[in-house]
Design a protein around this motif. Structure first.
Motif: not given
Length: 76
Positions: A44-61
């Motif tokens: 996550x340190x390489x993510x651009x600042x306006x991006x949010x990470x979620x643990x598991x994409x399909x579950x969040x979707x």
């Protein structure tokens, strides 16, 4: 998803800049799947600042569609 990492910014500048503007205007929210980028050897340190990470994409979707009636776009 990989376009939203700092190391790929120059190759995707136009799209990323537009995404950043739309996020700042609260038009869109961009979330990326933590599981997917870890699988690619990124963190996550390489993510651009306006991006949010979620643990598991399909579950969040599923949660967004079911709980919040959100319209989503998955280009892949």
């Amino acid at each position: 998803m990989l376009i939203f990492f700092e190391e790929n910014y120059q190759d995707n500048k136009k799209v990323v800049d537009l995404a950043a503007k739309l996020t700042a205007l609260n038009v869109i929210d961009i979330e990326v799947c933590e599981f997917s980028y870890i699988k690619e050897g990124l963190d996550s340190s390489g993510l651009l600042p306006f991006i949010t990470a979620v643990p598991v994409g399909p579950k969040e979707l599923g949660r967004l569609i079911e709980d919040e009636n959100v319209v989503t776009f998955d280009p892949y």
